[in-house]
Design an enzyme around this catalytic site. Structure first.
Site, mmCIF file in Angstrom:
data_model
loop_
_atom_site.group_PDB
_atom_site.id
_atom_site.type_symbol
_atom_site.label_atom_id
_atom_site.label_comp_id
_atom_site.label_asym_id
_atom_site.label_seq_id
_atom_site.Cartn_x
_atom_site.Cartn_y
_atom_site.Cartn_z
ATOM 1 N N ARG A 1 5.248 -3.244 2.431
ATOM 2 C CA ARG A 1 4.060 -3.495 3.250
ATOM 3 C C ARG A 1 2.971 -4.143 2.392
ATOM 4 O O ARG A 1 2.945 -3.985 1.173
ATOM 5 C CB ARG A 1 3.532 -2.191 3.867
ATOM 6 C CG ARG A 1 3.088 -1.140 2.833
ATOM 7 C CD ARG A 1 1.585 -1.161 2.654
ATOM 8 N NE ARG A 1 1.080 -0.258 1.629
ATOM 9 C CZ ARG A 1 0.813 -0.614 0.392
ATOM 10 N NH1 ARG A 1 1.062 -1.836 -0.017
ATOM 11 N NH2 ARG A 1 0.291 0.236 -0.488
ATOM 12 N N LYS B 1 -0.984 -3.960 1.926
ATOM 13 C CA LYS B 1 -2.051 -3.010 2.248
ATOM 14 C C LYS B 1 -2.968 -3.602 3.319
ATOM 15 O O LYS B 1 -3.280 -4.794 3.265
ATOM 16 C CB LYS B 1 -2.854 -2.766 0.967
ATOM 17 C CG LYS B 1 -3.226 -1.339 0.726
ATOM 18 C CD LYS B 1 -3.854 -1.230 -0.650
ATOM 19 C CE LYS B 1 -4.331 0.166 -0.937
ATOM 20 N NZ LYS B 1 -3.388 1.230 -0.688
ATOM 21 N N SER C 1 -7.621 -0.305 4.277
ATOM 22 C CA SER C 1 -7.160 0.592 3.213
ATOM 23 C C SER C 1 -7.554 0.046 1.831
ATOM 24 O O SER C 1 -7.854 0.794 0.898
ATOM 25 C CB SER C 1 -5.646 0.763 3.361
ATOM 26 O OG SER C 1 -5.067 1.214 2.211
ATOM 27 N N ARG D 1 -13.403 3.881 -3.285
ATOM 28 C CA ARG D 1 -13.044 5.120 -3.978
ATOM 29 C C ARG D 1 -13.040 4.934 -5.496
ATOM 30 O O ARG D 1 -13.431 5.805 -6.251
ATOM 31 C CB ARG D 1 -11.647 5.535 -3.513
ATOM 32 C CG ARG D 1 -11.477 7.007 -3.385
ATOM 33 C CD ARG D 1 -10.191 7.450 -2.661
ATOM 34 N NE ARG D 1 -9.297 6.501 -2.080
ATOM 35 C CZ ARG D 1 -8.090 6.227 -2.558
ATOM 36 N NH1 ARG D 1 -7.670 6.803 -3.656
ATOM 37 N NH2 ARG D 1 -7.295 5.378 -1.940
ATOM 38 N N ARG E 1 8.803 0.113 -1.351
ATOM 39 C CA ARG E 1 9.263 1.492 -1.538
ATOM 40 C C ARG E 1 10.793 1.525 -1.480
ATOM 41 O O ARG E 1 11.390 1.038 -0.519
ATOM 42 C CB ARG E 1 8.660 2.383 -0.457
ATOM 43 C CG ARG E 1 8.893 3.843 -0.698
ATOM 44 C CD ARG E 1 8.012 4.676 0.194
ATOM 45 N NE ARG E 1 6.598 4.564 -0.172
ATOM 46 C CZ ARG E 1 5.599 4.910 0.640
ATOM 47 N NH1 ARG E 1 5.847 5.369 1.846
ATOM 48 N NH2 ARG E 1 4.344 4.800 0.229
ATOM 49 N N GLU F 1 3.485 -3.212 -6.498
ATOM 50 C CA GLU F 1 3.841 -1.872 -7.001
ATOM 51 C C GLU F 1 5.134 -1.444 -6.314
ATOM 52 O O GLU F 1 5.219 -1.432 -5.078
ATOM 53 C CB GLU F 1 2.729 -0.874 -6.682
ATOM 54 C CG GLU F 1 3.053 0.521 -7.211
ATOM 55 C CD GLU F 1 2.063 1.556 -6.712
ATOM 56 O OE1 GLU F 1 1.228 1.997 -7.510
ATOM 57 O OE2 GLU F 1 2.132 1.914 -5.523
ATOM 58 N N GLU G 1 2.127 14.759 2.996
ATOM 59 C CA GLU G 1 0.903 14.971 2.219
ATOM 60 C C GLU G 1 -0.108 13.849 2.471
ATOM 61 O O GLU G 1 -1.305 14.092 2.602
ATOM 62 C CB GLU G 1 1.255 15.046 0.728
ATOM 63 C CG GLU G 1 0.178 15.670 -0.113
ATOM 64 C CD GLU G 1 -0.696 14.639 -0.837
ATOM 65 O OE1 GLU G 1 -1.609 15.053 -1.529
ATOM 66 O OE2 GLU G 1 -0.448 13.422 -0.684
HETATM 67 P P1 0O2 Z 1 -1.403 4.108 0.254
HETATM 68 O O1 0O2 Z 1 -2.109 4.318 1.551
HETATM 69 O O2 0O2 Z 1 -0.069 4.777 0.198
HETATM 70 O O3 0O2 Z 1 -1.353 2.686 -0.165
HETATM 71 P P2 0O2 Z 1 -4.935 6.319 -7.423
HETATM 72 O O4 0O2 Z 1 -6.138 5.940 -8.250
HETATM 73 O O5 0O2 Z 1 -4.174 7.506 -7.980
HETATM 74 O O6 0O2 Z 1 -5.256 6.482 -5.976
HETATM 75 P P3 0O2 Z 1 -3.540 3.995 -8.455
HETATM 76 O O7 0O2 Z 1 -4.347 4.113 -9.699
HETATM 77 O O8 0O2 Z 1 -3.543 2.692 -7.753
HETATM 78 O O9 0O2 Z 1 -3.937 5.125 -7.409
HETATM 79 O O10 0O2 Z 1 -2.074 4.271 -8.836
HETATM 80 P P4 0O2 Z 1 -1.075 5.386 -8.454
HETATM 81 O O11 0O2 Z 1 -1.535 6.711 -8.894
HETATM 82 O O12 0O2 Z 1 0.194 4.881 -9.008
HETATM 83 O O13 0O2 Z 1 -1.052 5.417 -6.843
HETATM 84 C C1 0O2 Z 1 -0.683 4.361 -6.070
HETATM 85 C C2 0O2 Z 1 -0.003 4.821 -4.799
HETATM 86 O O14 0O2 Z 1 0.888 5.922 -5.076
HETATM 87 C C3 0O2 Z 1 -0.952 5.396 -3.757
HETATM 88 O O15 0O2 Z 1 -1.529 4.348 -3.060
HETATM 89 C C4 0O2 Z 1 0.027 6.209 -2.903
HETATM 90 O O16 0O2 Z 1 0.838 5.376 -2.104
HETATM 91 C C5 0O2 Z 1 0.897 6.829 -3.973
HETATM 92 N N1 0O2 Z 1 0.327 8.098 -4.409
HETATM 93 C C6 0O2 Z 1 -0.293 8.344 -5.575
HETATM 94 N N2 0O2 Z 1 -0.681 9.646 -5.639
HETATM 95 C C7 0O2 Z 1 -0.299 10.221 -4.489
HETATM 96 C C8 0O2 Z 1 -0.400 11.551 -3.970
HETATM 97 O O17 0O2 Z 1 -0.930 12.472 -4.579
HETATM 98 N N3 0O2 Z 1 0.132 11.766 -2.714
HETATM 99 C C9 0O2 Z 1 0.731 10.785 -1.997
HETATM 100 N N4 0O2 Z 1 1.212 11.098 -0.783
HETATM 101 N N5 0O2 Z 1 0.836 9.514 -2.471
HETATM 102 C C10 0O2 Z 1 0.328 9.241 -3.687
HETATM 103 P P5 0O2 Z 1 -2.833 4.596 -2.187
HETATM 104 O O18 0O2 Z 1 -3.587 3.318 -2.151
HETATM 105 O O19 0O2 Z 1 -3.603 5.777 -2.716
HETATM 106 O O20 0O2 Z 1 -2.324 4.952 -0.782
#
Ligand code: 0O2
Length: 268
Positions: free
Chosen positions: A46, A48, A52, A59, A78, A140, A155
C-alpha cells in the site's frame, strides 16, 4: 512535500509498490510451480494515505517539506510467512535482490517493541523508471508470520480507537497476547517439518489431479472418444474412493498412455 500536488508526488511510490508486490507474488508462485515450499505465504502493499502521512509527520515533528526524506514507509510492502524461520529466508532473498538497495533493517523479532509488536522490517531504496526519468523510491518491507500479523492488525485498530493512548488494562492484555503469539510461533516451529511434508503431499496430489485432467483433455482430441469417456469414468471412481496412492498410480498409467498416443505435447 507540496500538498496541492500530492497525487503526482505519490505516483512513483504507487509504481514501486505495484512492481514489488508483483515480484514477490511471482517468487511465491515460482516456488510452488517448481514443487518447492514457498517461504512467502502472502504479499500485500500500500501507499500511505495522505492523512496517515500528515498524522505521522505531526507525531514525529517532521516538517511538510521533509516528509519524503524522513518518512520511510510511504511505500509499504508486507510479506507474510507461515513460520518464523521463513522470515530469515525472505530477508536473505531481499538482501540478494539486485534491483533494490537495503538501507537498514529493524529486527523487532529478537527485540520486540514495548507494545509487544514483533515483525522484521527492511528499509530499501527501489529503482523505478517513470516518464520523468529514473527515481530511487524509499520502501519499507515488513516481514512477519501469520500469527504476528493477526496480533499487529488487532493492536493497530485499538491504537486507532484509543487515539494512540491505549488504556493500561488493554495494553496489559495486548502484551500478554503478544506473548501467546510468540509461544504459538514457537509451537508451530516445532511441527514445521510435519506441516511442510503434508503441504507438499497436498501440492503433489492437486498437481496429479490437474495432470490427469490435462491428459484426459488431450487424449480426447487424439484417441477414440468412447475409450476416453471410459477412462474418465474410471478416474472419477478412483477419485471418489479417495485412495491417494491409487490415484497416483492411475495418474502414472494415464501419463504412459498419453505419451504413447503423443497426447502430452498438445497445447491449446
Ligand atoms: P501504519 O498505519 O501501519 O502505516 P514509529 O516512529 O515507531 O511510528 P518508524 O520510525 O517509521 O515508526 O519505524 P517503525 O518503528 O519501523 O514503524 C513503521 C511501521 O511499523 C508502522 O507504521 C507500523 O505499520 C508498524 N509498527 C511499528 N510499531 C508498531 C506497533 O507497536 N504496533 C503495530 N500494530 N504496528 C507497528 P505506522 O506509520 O506507525 O503505521
Amino acid at each position: 512535500m507540496e500538498l496541492y500536488a500530492w497525487r503526482e508526488k505519490l505516483a512513483p511510490y504507487e509504481l514501486a509498490v505495484e512492481e514489488l508486490v508483483i515480484k514477490f507474488r511471482r517468487m511465491m508462485s515460482d516456488y510452488r510451480a517448481a514443487g518447492r515450499y514457498s517461504p512467502i505465504e502472502q504479499v500485500t502493499g500500500r501507499v500511505k494515505t495522505i492523512a496517515s502521512m500528515l498524522d505521522k509527520a505531526n507525531r514525529k515533528g517532521v516538517e511538510l517539506e521533509e516528509i519524503e526524506e524522513k518518512i520511510d514507509d510511504i511505500a509499504g510492502i508486507r510479506i507474510i510467512c507461515q513460520f518464523e524461520e521463513d522470515i530469515h529466508s525472505v530477508v536473505e532473498i531481499i538482501r540478494q535482490m539486485t534491483d533494490l538497495e537495503v538501507v537498514s533493517e529493524n529486527d523487532y523479532i529478537s527485540h520486540p517493541k514495548e507494545s509487544g509488536y514483533r515483525s522484521y522490517h527492511v528499509n530499501v531504496l527501489y529503482h523505478v523508471q517513470t516518464i520523468y526519468g529514473h527515481r530511487r523510491i524509499k520502501a519499507e518491507i515488513q516481514i512477519r508470520t501469520l500469527a504476528m500479523n493477526f496480533w499487529s492488525i488487532i493492536e493497530h485498530s485499538l491504537q486507532y480507537k484509543y487515539n494512540g493512548a491505549i488504556p493500561q488494562e488493554v495494553g496489559n492484555r495486548l502484551w500478554a497476547s503478544a506473548r501467546a503469539v510468540q509461544r504459538l510461533d514457537l509451537e508451530m516451529a516445532s511441527i514445521r517439518g510435519d506441516v511442510m511434508d503434508s503441504q507438499s503431499l497436498f501440492r503433489q496430489d492437486s498437481g496429479n489431479v490437474a495432470d490427469i485432467l490435462n491428459n484426459l483433455q488431450n487424449l480426447y482430441r487424439v484417441a477414440d472418444k468412447d475409450a476416453v469417456l471410459c477412462i474418465q469414468r474410471e478416474f472419477y471412481e478412483v477419485y471418489r474412493q479417495g485412495d491417494k496412492e491409487e490415484l497416483r498410480e492411475f495418474g502414472r498409467k494415464l501419463d504412459k498412455l498419453a505419451a504413447e498416443k503423443g497426447a502430452q505435447k498438445l497445447r491449446y
